[in-house]
Design a protein around this motif. Structure first.
Motif, PDB file in Angstrom:
ATOM      1  N   LEU A 359      -3.400   6.206 -38.168  1.00 17.62           N
ATOM      2  CA  LEU A 359      -1.969   6.473 -38.350  1.00 17.62           C
ATOM      3  C   LEU A 359      -1.274   6.676 -37.009  1.00 17.62           C
ATOM      4  O   LEU A 359      -1.753   7.415 -36.143  1.00 17.62           O
ATOM      5  N   ARG A 360      -0.119   6.028 -36.847  1.00 19.84           N
ATOM      6  CA  ARG A 360       0.743   6.272 -35.687  1.00 19.84           C
ATOM      7  C   ARG A 360       1.921   7.113 -36.163  1.00 19.84           C
ATOM      8  O   ARG A 360       2.800   6.625 -36.887  1.00 19.84           O
ATOM      9  N   LEU A 361       1.909   8.359 -35.782  1.00 18.54           N
ATOM     10  CA  LEU A 361       2.883   9.342 -36.263  1.00 18.54           C
ATOM     11  C   LEU A 361       3.620   9.935 -35.073  1.00 18.54           C
ATOM     12  O   LEU A 361       3.007  10.483 -34.160  1.00 18.54           O
ATOM     13  N   GLN A 362       4.938   9.807 -35.081  1.00 19.84           N
ATOM     14  CA  GLN A 362       5.753  10.383 -34.014  1.00 19.84           C
ATOM     15  C   GLN A 362       6.514  11.577 -34.555  1.00 19.84           C
ATOM     16  O   GLN A 362       7.248  11.463 -35.543  1.00 19.84           O
ATOM     17  N   VAL A 363       6.321  12.734 -33.918  1.00 23.60           N
ATOM     18  CA  VAL A 363       7.000  13.962 -34.332  1.00 23.60           C
ATOM     19  C   VAL A 363       8.231  14.162 -33.457  1.00 23.60           C
ATOM     20  O   VAL A 363       8.166  14.051 -32.228  1.00 23.60           O
ATOM     21  N   HIS A 364       9.370  14.465 -34.086  1.00 22.80           N
ATOM     22  CA  HIS A 364      10.570  14.749 -33.306  1.00 22.80           C
ATOM     23  C   HIS A 364      10.433  16.124 -32.660  1.00 22.80           C
ATOM     24  O   HIS A 364      10.158  17.116 -33.328  1.00 22.80           O
ATOM     25  N   CYS A 365      10.620  16.171 -31.362  1.00 20.43           N
ATOM     26  CA  CYS A 365      10.580  17.437 -30.625  1.00 20.43           C
ATOM     27  C   CYS A 365      11.900  17.598 -29.876  1.00 20.43           C
ATOM     28  O   CYS A 365      12.533  16.619 -29.487  1.00 20.43           O
ATOM     29  N   GLY A 366      12.305  18.826 -29.692  1.00 19.23           N
ATOM     30  CA  GLY A 366      13.514  19.099 -28.926  1.00 19.23           C
ATOM     31  C   GLY A 366      14.736  19.433 -29.753  1.00 19.23           C
ATOM     32  O   GLY A 366      15.833  19.616 -29.210  1.00 19.23           O
ATOM     33  N   GLY A 367      14.580  19.540 -31.078  1.00 15.59           N
ATOM     34  CA  GLY A 367      15.696  19.945 -31.931  1.00 15.59           C
ATOM     35  C   GLY A 367      16.718  18.850 -32.147  1.00 15.59           C
ATOM     36  O   GLY A 367      16.530  17.697 -31.772  1.00 15.59           O
ATOM     37  N   GLY A 368      17.836  19.216 -32.786  1.00 15.75           N
ATOM     38  CA  GLY A 368      18.899  18.261 -33.087  1.00 15.75           C
ATOM     39  C   GLY A 368      19.215  18.248 -34.563  1.00 15.75           C
ATOM     40  O   GLY A 368      18.449  18.735 -35.403  1.00 15.75           O
ATOM     41  N   SER A 369      20.358  17.679 -34.916  1.00 15.84           N
ATOM     42  CA  SER A 369      20.797  17.627 -36.303  1.00 15.84           C
ATOM     43  C   SER A 369      20.019  16.569 -37.081  1.00 15.84           C
ATOM     44  O   SER A 369      19.347  15.712 -36.499  1.00 15.84           O
ATOM     45  N   PHE A 370      20.153  16.623 -38.436  1.00 13.95           N
ATOM     46  CA  PHE A 370      19.535  15.586 -39.259  1.00 13.95           C
ATOM     47  C   PHE A 370      20.038  14.205 -38.840  1.00 13.95           C
ATOM     48  O   PHE A 370      19.264  13.254 -38.715  1.00 13.95           O
ATOM     49  N   LYS A 371      21.347  14.074 -38.609  1.00 13.78           N
ATOM     50  CA  LYS A 371      21.943  12.785 -38.292  1.00 13.78           C
ATOM     51  C   LYS A 371      21.374  12.205 -37.001  1.00 13.78           C
ATOM     52  O   LYS A 371      20.985  11.032 -36.942  1.00 13.78           O
ATOM     53  N   SER A 372      21.305  13.034 -35.969  1.00  9.70           N
ATOM     54  CA  SER A 372      20.806  12.542 -34.676  1.00  9.70           C
ATOM     55  C   SER A 372      19.326  12.191 -34.763  1.00  9.70           C
ATOM     56  O   SER A 372      18.859  11.221 -34.157  1.00  9.70           O
ATOM     57  N   GLN A 373      18.580  12.963 -35.554  1.00 16.25           N
ATOM     58  CA  GLN A 373      17.151  12.685 -35.682  1.00 16.25           C
ATOM     59  C   GLN A 373      16.901  11.411 -36.482  1.00 16.25           C
ATOM     60  O   GLN A 373      15.982  10.647 -36.183  1.00 16.25           O
ATOM     61  N   PHE A 374      17.725  11.169 -37.515  1.00 16.37           N
ATOM     62  CA  PHE A 374      17.582   9.929 -38.277  1.00 16.37           C
ATOM     63  C   PHE A 374      17.854   8.713 -37.380  1.00 16.37           C
ATOM     64  O   PHE A 374      17.203   7.665 -37.516  1.00 16.37           O
TER      65      PHE A 374
END
Length: 427
Positions: A359-374
């Motif tokens: 599996l290639r899984l990228q975790v969002h780090c550094g915070g941010g809103s749902f919109k920016s993360q999407f």
């Protein structure tokens, strides 16, 4: 503001968008080499300068003009390796790998030559090298050709490369031919047609004149004596047996009597795989037999044959190929909003990686809103997004959203996530 430091001219960064293609090609090559029982050897980038002077020849362009040579703090003259064969053979002799045994070896890595940079020719370039020691017959020469053909088949390039072959004969035969060649080029009308480089090479390395790319010299080169005319019975027997082995396997080739090698240590069989798709730098893979080099470097006389393949040129051919992917996008992008989701999400990500080895899984780090993360998830190229916010943490759920197909986002209990991924996503 201080001026930005740029990369050294003729050297290039391999950026993240390109490195997956390199890794994928290297994996294909490694797999093919294993199928022929070749073993990897890893060699230093820096060697003593004397190694290359003795192996390549002091009057070659490489030693005279192109090597990156420097004195270290002890006053020793060291050189960034311009090619791999000499270093590989030095290692074998130093560690006794050739003592009453044959060897099949390969290596890969950067080489360095101070040439005029152009497409397909760089000052730092990468080569795959393959060497076979201790085998005298044409069968090992043919095996190397079969190995390279398997490379091309696995990479989908078998219809885009042409094999050219020749024989340089023995040192004595080549010396007799060399004298005839020098005499031919020294004739008044012929000498006038030689360019500056060819006149400089006339007495030091006249065979290289035959390899000129200067269109104004093609007529004088075409009419030059041919090396095969000076081959003795044993050289012809070796060469003819080599050709028969290639023909028996259904492999097509072109005999090119002008084909030579740029280094002094080659003899007998030489070959190149060439393409018309890369402009002037059309040789992708080249090699041949170099039986004399072992004794030249202090070992007992023995047999050696090998080839080197330019990785940048090979990757250049593969740029438009669908067979080798350019970038390995993540399968899943994990969106985490809120402190508690960030903590729980990292733990979940480790569980997923434990469960799905590929599996290639990228975790969002550094915070941010749902919109920016999407937006980041979409740019990552991932197939799916897993979403954890305050509601998901409180309800012990994970949101699942397809990023490449029109589908509603759904919520899955964390305890059922592994089973869901196995059945619906990771099939």
């Amino acid at each position: 503001m201080k001026e930005k430091i740029q990369v050294v001219r003729g050297m290039h960064d391999i950026l993240p968008e390109h490195s997956p293609r390199w890794r994928n090609v290297e994996a294909v090559l490694s797999e093919a080499l294993s199928a022929y029982a070749y073993e990897e050897i890893r060699l230093p980038i820096v060697e003593k300068t004397e190694l290359f002077k003795r192996s390549i020849g002091e009057v070659t362009d490489i030693v005279e003009k192109e090597m990156y040579t420097f004195d270290d703090r002890n006053g020793d003259s060291l050189t960034l390796r311009p090619e791999g064969t000499a270093g590989c053979l030095r290692a074998c002799l130093e560690h006794g790998l050739l003592h009453q045994v044959s060897q099949r070896l390969w290596y890969i890595g950067p080489m360095f030559r101070h040439e005029r940079p152009q497409k397909g020719r760089y000052r730092q370039f990468h080569q795959l090298g393959v060497e076979a020691y201790g085998m005298a017959g044409p069968d090992i020469d043919a095996e190397l050709i079969f190995l390279t053909r398997r490379f091309w088949r696995k990479l989908g390039l078998d219809q885009r490369l042409q094999l050219q072959i020749n024989s340089l004969g023995t040192v004595e035969e080549r010396q007799a031919y060399r004298e005839k060649l020098v005499a031919y080029f020294q004739q008044g009308v012929n000498f006038v047609k030689l360019d500056e480089d060819s006149r400089r090479r006339l007495h030091s390395n006249p065979l290289r004149i035959l390899d000129t790319k200067n269109p104004d010299m093609q007529e004088v080169v075409t009419n030059a004596p041919l090396l095969p005319e000076y081959l003795g019975a044993e050289s012809l027997q070796h060469y003819n047996a080599f050709k028969e082995l290639l023909s028996d396997s259904g492999l097509s080739f072109v005999e090119n009597p002008r084909l030579v090698r740029g280094l002094d240590y080659y003899s007998q069989t030489v070959f190149e795989w060439v393409t018309t798709e890369l402009g002037a730098q059309g040789t992708v893979c080249a090699g041949g037999r170099y039986d004399g080099l072992i004794s030249q470097l202090g070992g007992k006389p023995s047999h050696a044959v090998g080839f080197a393949m330019g990785m940048e040129r090979l990757l250049g051919l593969l740029e438009s190929s669908e067979r080798i992917s350019a970038r390995a996008n993540p399968h899943i992008y994990l969106i985490l909003v809120g402190e508690q989701a960030g903590r729980s999400g990292l733990t979940l990500a480790e569980r997923l990686r434990d469960e799905f080895a590929a599996l290639r899984l990228q975790v969002h780090c550094g915070g941010g809103s749902f919109k920016s993360q999407f937006k980041r998830a979409d740019r990552s190229g991932a197939e799916f997004a897993l979403i954890m916010g305050e509601d998901e943490v409180r309800n012990r759920q994970v949101g699942v959203k397809s990023l490449r197909k029109e589908a509603e986002q759904i919520a899955i209990d964390q305890d059922e996530l592994m089973s869901y991924l196995k059945s619906a996503i990771w099939k």
